[in-house]
Design a protein around this motif. Structure first.
Motif, PDB file in Angstrom:
ATOM      1  N   THR A 106      42.253  37.273  48.256  1.00  0.00           N
ATOM      2  CA  THR A 106      41.368  38.351  47.809  1.00  0.00           C
ATOM      3  C   THR A 106      42.203  39.480  47.211  1.00  0.00           C
ATOM      4  OG1 THR A 106      39.789  37.839  49.571  1.00  0.00           O
ATOM      5  CG2 THR A 106      39.573  39.978  48.503  1.00  0.00           C
ATOM      6  N   SER A 137      42.217  43.263  45.903  1.00  0.00           N
ATOM      7  CA  SER A 137      41.472  44.521  46.002  1.00  0.00           C
ATOM      8  C   SER A 137      42.171  45.574  45.141  1.00  0.00           C
ATOM      9  CB  SER A 137      41.415  45.002  47.461  1.00  0.00           C
ATOM     10  OG  SER A 137      40.834  44.021  48.295  1.00  0.00           O
ATOM     11  N   VAL A 172      36.169  50.701  44.986  1.00  0.00           N
ATOM     12  CA  VAL A 172      37.080  49.565  45.170  1.00  0.00           C
ATOM     13  C   VAL A 172      36.375  48.268  44.775  1.00  0.00           C
ATOM     14  CG1 VAL A 172      38.470  48.247  46.811  1.00  0.00           C
ATOM     15  CG2 VAL A 172      38.304  50.738  47.036  1.00  0.00           C
ATOM     16  N   GLU A 216      36.699  43.911  44.418  1.00  0.00           N
ATOM     17  CA  GLU A 216      37.370  42.757  45.011  1.00  0.00           C
ATOM     18  C   GLU A 216      37.149  41.519  44.157  1.00  0.00           C
ATOM     19  OE1 GLU A 216      37.291  43.670  49.832  1.00  0.00           O
ATOM     20  OE2 GLU A 216      36.090  42.022  48.980  1.00  0.00           O
TER      21      GLU A 216
END
Length: 587
Positions: free
Chosen positions: A521, A523, A578, A580
């Motif tokens: 992942t 970010s 943010v 992802e």
């Protein structure tokens, strides 16, 4: 009713197997009828050799000659039922070529319990142990993390090692209480192994299908030429007999001590079945990636049901034969239809005592040669399975210490002499001790292993850092190298796509693994990227047009397509400021 049955005993799902190059006929292939029948007979003949264990058990519990014949015939009948059940694609069998034979490890237990508690108590305990296997099969699909490839690899290695003693003893002419080398025995065993190996390596597909028969014939011929054929005349037996009817069977009784002893022994058989199933599964699928726990559960279910039948007939229980897996490897024929033919052949053979008697008389050196060939295959198959995952110190010591513990009780039997009688069946088995040690060490060494690893990437070398992070995580969790490589490429492409889209500032990479999926992942501060399913752009046309903006847009689309192709699932999410990007890779 059907819904309940599907929940407790799920139906087998279609599998997308790819036949390996060295395999002539894989599991779901349809060989010509002559091949099915011929190979089925070969597997049945090999299994009948191990009916000798049933004859030994019958002698040990004090049956007379007539009852011994009936006991062996009943055992062969159940062997055929077990082989047929495992070969059929159903909720109660693996759908694999797994041939059932009596278990040599069960011999002393069967004899001791029967002499001490009576046949009725042994029958009842066997039935309970079979039901226990059926119950255990229900939880096996949830135990994937308990049985990773290195644990199953240890089981296969130990299965191969346990065959060495019997194989070598028979091959060099050792008998009960006699340890003198026999040159004729060594010649016969050597001829058997040489013929099987030579046929498997240099033989044509048609010749490979008769590898075991060729080896047995050559070995038997050498035995005959040296004047060492076993005594006896199977033609003295009755030509036909109905299995089981010749046995004076009592009603099963259920006593705590025999049930406890056979419950412990059942664990050995289940682990053996586990290893046999995965060995056959891996051998027949070029794209094998992970243990098919649902298939293993069906295989153990079939094992349990057949043990119930062994208990009802009072015969010697067992499991799937490693020697027959070696035969499938040697011939390149592993179609489950061959298993159906083998099961039917065994069931038919149970009605003809002279046939079983003839096979039981197969020279011991020939059996030894077959066992040595199988041992070599099982050991290398286990090593291959162990190395299918990235290794690290935890995994190295799980495998190494488990093999040391398993072989120590075999090489130094004095270690287990002081164990209680009821525990002897466990501690004296190298296979069981090695398997238990592998499971325990795997659980122990997993303590302290983080399930998620996070890295803040340096923008100056983020692609390299991401690849290193993936490799580190892969070694930590034992991920397959090809999955790690694919994940590293995909994350590198994703980082480049993020920068091309205008993302600035550091990117955090989070990596996790749950035995089923490796997940990376990314970010970052910015807007979540969306990945569509656009067609591949025509780069030649773009270059001919010479439009820089079109070329840049096409390159971005190519990058997106590559990420989608490399990853099994791609998901973007926005959480405030943010964003992802989650990339999942099936394992």
């Amino acid at each position: 009713m059907t819904g309940w049955l599907d929940r407790v005993f799920p139906r087998p799902l279609p599998s997308a197997r790819q036949r390996p190059e060295e395999m002539v006929y894989a599991i779901e292939d349809r060989p010509p009828l002559p091949v099915v029948v011929g190979m089925g007979v070969q597997h049945a003949l090999l299994a009948l050799i191990f009916a000798l264990y049933a004859a030994i058990a019958a002698q040990g519990i004090g049956l007379d000659e007539r009852q011994i014949v009936a006991y062996v015939n009943a055992t062969v009948l159940v062997m055929g039922c077990g082989t047929l059940l495992q070969a059929l694609s159903s909720r109660f069998g693996a759908g694999l070529l797994l041939v059932t034979i009596p278990g040599a490890g069960r011999l002393p237990i069967q004899i001791a319990l029967t002499l001490h508690y009576g046949l009725a108590a042994t029958m009842g305990a066997t039935i309970v142990s079979g039901l226990l296997a059926v119950a255990m099969a229900r939880v096996i699909p949830r135990l994937r993390s308990v049985f990773p490839p290195e644990v199953i690899g240890v089981v296969l290695v130990m299965m191969g090692i346990t065959l060495i003693t019997g194989g070598v003893s028979r091959s060099v002419g050792f008998t009960q209480g006699t340890y003198e080398l026999s040159v004729p025995a060594m010649l016969a065993a050597g001829a058997t192994v040489a013929c099987m190996v030579g046929t498997a390596i240099w033989g044509s597909p048609a010749l490979r299908r008769v590898a075991m028969v060729a080896g047995a014939v050559v070995g038997t011929a050498v035995t005959a030429l040296t004047g060492n054929m076993p005594a006896g005349n199977p033609l003295d037996m009755p030509w036909m007999a109905v299995p089981v009817l010749g046995l004076d069977l009592p009603l099963p009784e259920f006593h705590p001590v025999p049930i406890l002893v056979l419950a412990l022994a059942q664990f050995i058989t289940i682990m053996d079945q586990f290893g046999s199933t995965l060995s056959m599964d891996r051998m027949t699928d070029a794209r094998w990636r992970r243990a098919d726990m649902a298939m293993v559960a069906r295989s153990v279910t079939g094992l349990g049901l057949i043990h119930v039948l062994f208990g009802l007939t009072g015969t010697l229980p067992g499991g799937s034969a490693s020697a027959n897996i070696g035969l499938a490897h040697a011939t390149g024929v592993a179609a489950r239809r061959v298993g159906v033919a083998a099961g039917l052949t065994l069931m038919l053979a149970a009605f003809f005592p002279p046939l079983a008697g003839l096979l039981v008389m197969t020279p011991a050196p020939v059996v030894g040669g077959i066992l040595l060939y199988t041992a070599a295959y099982m050991i290398t198959a286990g090593m291959d399975l162990v190395m299918s995952r990235m290794m690290n110190p935890r995994r190295n010591f799980t495998v190494g210490l488990a093999v040391v513990i398993g072989t120590s009780v075999m090489l130094v039997p004095q270690l287990t002499r002081e164990a209680p009688d009821w525990l002897q069946v466990i501690v004296q088995s190298g296979l069981t001790m090695g398997a238990l040690a592998a499971v325990a060490l795997n659980a122990l060494f997993r303590i302290g292993v983080r399930k998620t690893v996070r890295h803040t990437l340096d923008p100056a070398r983020e692609a390299q850092e991401a690849a290193e992070a993936m490799e580190y995580s892969g070694k930590l969790w034992g991920v397959r190298p090809d999955t790690v490589l694919r994940a590293g490429h995909a994350v590198g492409e994703a980082l480049e796509a993020l920068r091309e889209s205008g993302v600035e500032g550091p990117v955090e990479l989070s990596v996790s693994f749950d035995e089923f999926n490796l997940v990376g992942t990314l970010s970052y501060q910015g807007v979540a990227l969306r990945f569509g399913t656009a067609e591949t752009p025509d780069m030649a046309a773009m270059l001919d047009a010479g439009d820089d903006d079109d070329i840049d847009a096409a390159m971005r689309r190519l990058s997106s397509l590559l990420i989608v192709k490399l990853a099994d699932r791609v998901r973007s999410a926005q959480k405030g400021a943010v964003a992802e990007l989650r990339l999942s890779f099936a394992h």
